[in-house]
Design an enzyme around this catalytic site. Structure first.
Site, PDB file in Angstrom:
ATOM      1  N   ASP A 105       0.878  -1.177   0.000  1.00 35.84           N
ATOM      2  CA  ASP A 105       0.000   0.000   0.000  1.00 35.84           C
ATOM      3  C   ASP A 105       0.915   1.225   0.000  1.00 35.84           C
ATOM      4  O   ASP A 105       2.143   1.123   0.153  1.00 35.84           O
ATOM      5  CB  ASP A 105      -0.975  -0.004   1.175  1.00 35.84           C
ATOM      6  CG  ASP A 105      -2.174   0.914   0.891  1.00 35.84           C
ATOM      7  OD1 ASP A 105      -2.103   1.735  -0.055  1.00 35.84           O
ATOM      8  OD2 ASP A 105      -3.179   0.823   1.615  1.00 35.84           O
TER       9      ASP A 105
HETATM   10  C1  NOJ Z   1      -3.883   4.083   0.098  1.00 43.70           C
HETATM   11  C2  NOJ Z   1      -5.093   3.208   0.241  1.00 43.70           C
HETATM   12  O1  NOJ Z   1      -5.045   2.523   1.471  1.00 43.70           O
HETATM   13  C3  NOJ Z   1      -5.252   2.209  -0.885  1.00 43.70           C
HETATM   14  O2  NOJ Z   1      -6.491   1.584  -0.744  1.00 43.70           O
HETATM   15  C4  NOJ Z   1      -5.119   2.866  -2.212  1.00 43.70           C
HETATM   16  O3  NOJ Z   1      -5.292   1.928  -3.238  1.00 43.70           O
HETATM   17  C5  NOJ Z   1      -3.749   3.530  -2.288  1.00 43.70           C
HETATM   18  N1  NOJ Z   1      -3.655   4.528  -1.244  1.00 43.70           N
HETATM   19  C6  NOJ Z   1      -3.492   4.168  -3.648  1.00 43.70           C
HETATM   20  O4  NOJ Z   1      -4.255   5.299  -3.803  1.00 43.70           O
END
Ligand code: NOJ
Length: 741
Positions: free
Chosen positions: A282
């Protein structure tokens, strides 16, 4: 009808590549791998976000441009549109080996056409309609240069304080698993590589939804039994459906960051489940390993993540800065880096990007996906199916055609973007299609009904200066429709709330309007279950409308007038107060279970509140009524090869045609680990003409009775079971059966 048929044709049966094709992709990936330097390999594992607004100038960051040209980047997110993706891809094409970039994006509830938020979609219990929504989202996104969506989010969520409940399918593992697979099929269509499909990414792996206290990003402490029983199955369902990628979660699980978790990623996902796609961290979660106190430096964090099986580093730059050194020092085997690079190259081959890096950059296709009427029709369909009727006293709804004057009051009445929800895309205002609630209802009611309007108050401040006008307008009306709720950025990532009440002065506004004595239809727009007991008592009818997206107004209009009879059922329990969180229907009985839902001593519960939720899992009313007969079983014992058939007769007893979601639950009465008081095992959403009776039939096998024992073996144990069938988790008929050897 024709339109629906056309849309259904869009749904492919999860077609994937043949063995021979896979082999070719793998061989081609190997041939590229052989040419790569260590730095170029590390580059493939590195992902950055575009640092420009969607409509703004192309990258301002010279460093990124140089890295693109040097082959130091494998993927970018947040670069959208044919023109931008083409420009960036052209930079990658200047690199020595010309390895194309992957463009990723959070396409969570629609791309151009905004669908209801995922939690709302789950309330439809309509797997086909959900798959279609993702088919459309995938088609629209792929036409805008996107290869990869960071969806579906399949985290089981039992705590409404957690803002990310809006992104998932609620609290139930079975429903959540069916939806997870449907979303993957929808996004990936006939297979990635088709220009109407995007690679899906199941997230957040794993157990992120159980953040302590409902605080986003918080730690998770959970038994392995709970992990396997409730939290992992939707991921497994996505893997079985052929999902192309998996995203690590931000949390620690029992002290180990998910991104560095060998057990989760390497052992379960890659070895046991044989997942052969990409694992992406993530955002910054490789760096997060340090903040969790699990690694001291970025170098260590990079080592922990790659050893655990995380293939791509999203925005931490830890791989970029340290991985080559770690390999040279012998701390990370080159073989491991090669394996991760190969996974990424294979996906690029599958997408067809080596043959044509601009395959998804076609202006005409992008243009053709704007405001597609069939997509809007599908959004309207899913939106109205997502609405849940919570209360309807004296059949106030559907609104009678005789009503002459309707007052529409509340900050959502004429709201535009707040209908869209947290993860909707940002588009320039002039290209947005959003049917406001006001417009949709006005159209639905027709010219003979006069509509009055007062905003009454804003969503979240202390201003009450609009109350007097709201009361005046209400006094002139036959019926008042109040539309209230959370602003679009009050549920979502980093949007946990300790107070789940309607924000600002909205409760007070409802009270003030109620004092006029007029009948109130209350619509609640939110990304999560809210607490609205006082408002509920003052309203005659309540519709939970979540955030419905582009077609909010039309869908609501259809439901208010009865053009569509509401059929949504809650995919998550609604607490009476914040203090009941987490709350979920499939809890254990405990050794001190209460015999009734009253306050009692020495039973599990509170001294100041009943245990039951405000509205239980699976709950939702219709304009008609359904009565259930008794359950009839074909036999009262089954063995491991037998089939148990449970029939129940269901009658539409009211005055309208309508759909009912008939739900089947079981309970294993005594087992080697304590089992929940109820577990959803099957459901059917069925259409009944008024007065019609149907026998609804379910077949169970031993597979449906299995659970994880304390050795984490998936077993069914002989003994007594209860079987329940009903209209929600709390209102069921029941019978007994036995599993024998
Ligand atoms: C953080 C989020 O937790 C995740 O769900 C998302 O896909 C990513 N950022 C990318 O934007």
């Amino acid at each position: 009808m024709k339109k629906q048929l056309f849309l259904l044709i869009l749904l492919a049966n999860g077609i994937s590549f043949s063995q021979a094709q896979r082999k070719t992709f793998a061989q081609r990936a190997d041939s590229v791998l052989k040419l790569m330097t260590l730095d170029e390999k590390v580059g493939q594992l590195n992902q950055y976000s575009g640092d420009w607004a969607h409509t703004g100038p192309i990258t301002k960051d010279g460093d990124k441009q140089t890295q693109l040209r040097n082959g130091q980047l494998g993927s970018m997110l947040n670069v959208m549109g044919v023109q931008h993706t083409r420009e960036i891809q052209e930079m990658a094409m200047q690199s020595r080996l010309k390895i194309p970039l992957l463009f990723g994006q959070d396409v969570i509830h629609g791309f151009r056409t905004t669908f209801p938020i995922p939690l709302g979609q789950a309330a439809s219990w309509d797997i086909t309609a959900i798959e279609l929504a993702e088919r459309i989202a995938g088609t629209e996104a792929a036409a805008s240069g996107i290869h990869w969506t960071f969806s579906p989010m399949v985290d089981i969520a039992r705590d409404a304080r957690w803002g990310r409940v809006m992104e998932g399918s609620g609290e139930d593992t079975y429903l959540g698993s069916l939806i997870a697979a449907a979303r993957v099929r929808g996004f990936q269509g006939k297979g990635i590589g088709n220009t109407d499909a995007v690679m899906a990414c199941v997230k957040h792996y794993a157990a992120y939804g159980a953040a302590v206290g409902g605080r986003d990003y918080n730690s998770v402490d959970m038994s392995l039994n709970t992990l396997w029983q409730y939290y992992l199955p939707p991921f497994k369902a996505a893997v079985d459906a052929g999902v192309g990628s998996v995203m690590n979660s931000f949390n620690t699980l029992n002290g180990i960051p998910a991104t560095a978790n060998i057990y989760l990623v390497k052992d379960i996902l890659k070895k046991q489940w044989k997942f052969d796609g990409i694992v992406v961290s993530d955002w910054g979660s490789v760096g997060g390993i340090i903040r969790h106190g699990y690694a001291a430096t970025y170098k260590e964090a990079a080592m922990d993540a790659i050893l655990a099986g995380c293939d791509m580093d999203m925005e931490s730059r830890a791989y970029k800065d340290h991985l080559a050194k770690l390999v040279k020092e012998g701390k990370v085997p080159l073989k491991l880096v090669d394996e991760s690079v190969k996974r990424i190259l294979i996906k690029k081959f599958e997408l067809g990007l080596f043959d044509d890096p601009y395959k998804f950059s076609n202006e005409a296709r992008e243009e053709a996906q704007k405001n597609v009427p069939a997509h809007m029709a599908a959004a309207r369909d899913l939106s109205r199916k997502s609405i849940v009727l919570l209360k309807n006293e004296n059949h106030l709804l559907p609104l009678s055609a005789q009503i002459k004057t309707v007052a529409m009051i509340g900050p959502f009445a004429k709201a535009v973007k707040d209908n869209l929800g947290f993860w909707s895309m940002e588009w320039p205002d002039d290209s947005l299609t959003i049917v406001t609630q006001w417009d949709g209802i006005k159209n639905a009611l027709g010219r003979n009904t006069e509509m009055l309007y007062a905003k009454g108050c804003n969503i979240n401040d202390t201003d009450t200066s609009g109350f007097a006008e709201a009361m005046e307008v209400a006094a002139k009306a036959d019926v008042v429709i109040m539309s209230v709720g959370e602003a679009r950025d009050m549920s979502g990532e980093a949007k946990s709330r300790s107070n789940l009440h309607l924000p600002g002065m909205q409760e007070a506004l409802i009270k003030a309007v109620h004092s006029t004595g007029k009948k109130i239809v209350l619509m609640i727009n939110a990304g999560r279950p809210l607490v609205f007991d006082k408002a509920a008592a003052q309203a005659d009818a309540i519709l939970y409308t979540w955030w419905l997206g582009s077609q909010a107004g039309n869908a609501i209009g259809d439901v208010l007038t009865g053009a569509y009879n509401p059929s949504g059922k809650l995919p998550i329990s609604f607490p009476r107060t914040e203090g009941q969180s987490p709350i979920y229907y499939n809890h254990l009985n405990t050794g001190h279970a209460a015999a009734s839902d009253t306050i009692n001593f020495y039973v599990t519960g509170y001294i100041d509140l009943r245990n039951s939720p405000a509205y239980p899992f699976g709950y939702g009313l219709s304009y008609t009524g359904f009565s259930y007969g008794d359950i009839k079983l074909n036999k009262t014992t089954i063995n491991s090869s037998g089939k148990l058939v449970a029939d129940i007769s269901v009658t539409n007893t009211g005055n309208a045609d309508g759909e009912e979601t008939v739900q089947l639950y079981i309970r294993d009465l005594a087992a080697s680990v304590s089992r929940p008081v109820k577990e959803l095992k099957k459901f059917q959403k069925i259409f009944f003409k008024k007065g019609e009776t149907k026998t609804v039939s379910f077949t169970l096998t031993v597979e449906d009775l299995k659970f994880y024992n304390d050795q984490l073996k998936y077993v069914a144990e002989p003994g007594d079971f209860k079987l329940f069938i009903g209209t929600n988790s709390d209102n069921v008929k029941e019978t007994d059966f036995k599993l024998i050897k």
